[in-house]
Enzyme design. Structure first.
Site, PDB file in Angstrom:
ATOM      1  N   ARG A  28      12.818   3.350  -0.415  1.00  0.00           N
ATOM      2  CA  ARG A  28      11.482   3.363  -0.975  1.00  0.00           C
ATOM      3  C   ARG A  28      11.680   3.782  -2.336  1.00  0.00           C
ATOM      4  NH1 ARG A  28       7.893   7.428   1.775  1.00  0.00           N
ATOM      5  NH2 ARG A  28       6.265   6.227   0.583  1.00  0.00           N
TER       6      ARG A  28
ATOM      7  N   ILE B 209       5.466  -3.274  -7.645  1.00  0.00           N
ATOM      8  CA  ILE B 209       4.598  -1.960  -7.853  1.00  0.00           C
ATOM      9  C   ILE B 209       5.157  -0.933  -6.724  1.00  0.00           C
ATOM     10  CG2 ILE B 209       2.296  -0.979  -7.469  1.00  0.00           C
ATOM     11  CD1 ILE B 209       1.233  -3.599  -7.527  1.00  0.00           C
ATOM     12  N   ARG B 210       5.929   0.016  -7.458  1.00  0.00           N
ATOM     13  CA  ARG B 210       6.770   0.935  -6.739  1.00  0.00           C
ATOM     14  C   ARG B 210       7.349   0.475  -5.676  1.00  0.00           C
ATOM     15  NH1 ARG B 210       5.711   6.222  -7.218  1.00  0.00           N
ATOM     16  NH2 ARG B 210       5.274   6.425  -5.237  1.00  0.00           N
TER      17      ARG B 210
ATOM     18  N   GLY C 232       0.661  -1.209  -0.005  1.00  0.00           N
ATOM     19  CA  GLY C 232      -0.113  -0.172   0.113  1.00  0.00           C
ATOM     20  C   GLY C 232       0.854   1.204   0.097  1.00  0.00           C
ATOM     21  N   GLU C 233       0.648   2.060   0.837  1.00  0.00           N
ATOM     22  CA  GLU C 233       1.503   3.473   0.904  1.00  0.00           C
ATOM     23  C   GLU C 233       1.985   3.477   2.378  1.00  0.00           C
ATOM     24  OE1 GLU C 233       2.276   4.978  -1.717  1.00  0.00           O
ATOM     25  OE2 GLU C 233       3.758   6.051  -0.523  1.00  0.00           O
ATOM     26  N   SER C 234       3.375   3.121   2.494  1.00  0.00           N
ATOM     27  CA  SER C 234       3.738   3.101   3.928  1.00  0.00           C
ATOM     28  C   SER C 234       3.476   4.270   4.680  1.00  0.00           C
ATOM     29  CB  SER C 234       5.158   2.713   4.009  1.00  0.00           C
ATOM     30  OG  SER C 234       5.891   3.706   3.232  1.00  0.00           O
TER      31      SER C 234
ATOM     32  N   HIS D  58       4.999  -8.592  -4.538  1.00  0.00           N
ATOM     33  CA  HIS D  58       3.290  -9.063  -4.153  1.00  0.00           C
ATOM     34  C   HIS D  58       2.822 -10.381  -4.310  1.00  0.00           C
ATOM     35  CE1 HIS D  58       2.053  -4.812  -3.234  1.00  0.00           C
ATOM     36  NE2 HIS D  58       3.033  -4.661  -4.071  1.00  0.00           N
TER      37      HIS D  58
ATOM     38  N   GLU E 224       0.831 -12.134  -3.048  1.00  0.00           N
ATOM     39  CA  GLU E 224      -0.692 -12.301  -3.007  1.00  0.00           C
ATOM     40  C   GLU E 224      -1.324 -12.119  -4.186  1.00  0.00           C
ATOM     41  OE1 GLU E 224       1.054  -9.863  -2.026  1.00  0.00           O
ATOM     42  OE2 GLU E 224      -0.185  -7.938  -2.322  1.00  0.00           O
TER      43      GLU E 224
ATOM     44  N   CYS F 232       6.196  -5.324   0.467  1.00  0.00           N
ATOM     45  CA  CYS F 232       6.196  -4.270   0.026  1.00  0.00           C
ATOM     46  C   CYS F 232       6.055  -2.975   0.807  1.00  0.00           C
ATOM     47  CB  CYS F 232       5.289  -3.940  -1.208  1.00  0.00           C
ATOM     48  SG  CYS F 232       5.941  -2.898  -2.492  1.00  0.00           S
TER      49      CYS F 232
HETATM   50  N1  GLN Z   1       5.927   2.922  -2.785  1.00  0.00           N
HETATM   51  C1  GLN Z   1       5.203   2.154  -1.715  1.00  0.00           C
HETATM   52  C2  GLN Z   1       5.715   2.918  -0.365  1.00  0.00           C
HETATM   53  O1  GLN Z   1       6.885   3.615  -0.505  1.00  0.00           O
HETATM   54  C3  GLN Z   1       5.099   0.833  -1.638  1.00  0.00           C
HETATM   55  C4  GLN Z   1       4.335   0.579  -2.717  1.00  0.00           C
HETATM   56  C5  GLN Z   1       3.645  -1.044  -2.299  1.00  0.00           C
HETATM   57  O2  GLN Z   1       3.661  -1.345  -1.166  1.00  0.00           O
HETATM   58  N2  GLN Z   1       3.288  -1.476  -3.743  1.00  0.00           N
HETATM   59  O3  GLN Z   1       5.184   2.763   0.466  1.00  0.00           O
END
Ligand code: GLN
Length: 186
Positions: A104, A134-135, A46-48, A168, A170, A77
């Site tokens: 990150r 993913i990112r 997600g977004e940390s 990921h 999952e 992630c």
């Molecule tokens: N870029 C996100 C972060 O820095 C991590 C991306 C992800 O969990 N798919 O939190």
């Protein structure tokens, strides 16, 4: 077996399904009381930064640290960023459950998000698998046992009690990573 998935933000639903596929009983965790009812915990992607804020809001930071002192935690992630000992680009607070330095969005623009083929997957069975990034953060240093790498950087690390993945698991139907985590919870 009750395994929690931190459900503050991010792709926790995909982990709930992945846990069901390997025969566990997944539980969405949003409070310290819910955390008390599970034997292991997955922190999803997600977004940390957002998850960190929500952990503060729900007063989960210390309970999560205490939980990790006793029971297995698997960070994927953003979850890996949250359990790391050191976060770069920029530096941010983390639970410090594993010996891991992550940067990150470390793969940069060239590798923003994609499915890549990994040919050395140290989990038994087919050594070639597709993984979803993913990112993703990039692992700059780790004291754990590296189970898989991509472009010479670890993407899956085993710490005995805990695990971290920058991809990921999952989101694909390969169940080996979740099975490995379940074996730690057992
Ligand atoms: N870029 C996100 C972060 O820095 C991590 C991306 C992800 O969990 N798919 O939190």
């Amino acid at each position: 077996m009750r395994v929690g998935v931190l459900a503050l933000q991010g792709d926790f639903e995909a982990h709930m399904k992945a846990l069901k596929r390997v025969g566990a009983e997944p539980v969405e965790v949003r409070t310290a009381a819910e955390l008390d009812t599970v034997r292991g915990l997955i922190i999803p992607g997600g977004e940390s930064t957002t998850m960190l804020k929500l952990m503060g809001y729900y007063e989960l930071f210390e309970p999560l640290r205490a939980f990790g002192g006793q029971r297995p935690v698997f960070g994927t992630c953003a979850g890996a960023i949250l359990i790391a000992s050191e976060v770069l680009n920029p530096s941010q607070a983390s639970l410090n459950l594993v010996d891991l330095t992550v940067e990150r969005n470390g793969y940069g623009r060239q590798l923003d998000s994609r499915v890549v083929s990994v040919t050395q997957y140290g989990l038994g069975g087919d050594p070639e698998v597709e993984v979803v990034l993913i990112r993703a953060p990039i692992v700059r240093r780790t004291g754990g046992q590296v189970l898989a790498s991509y472009l010479d950087s670890p993407i899956l690390v085993d710490y005995g009690r805990h695990m971290a993945a920058t991809f990921h698991p999952e989101l694909t139907d390969d169940t080996r990573v979740h099975k490995l985590f379940l074996s730690k919870v057992n």
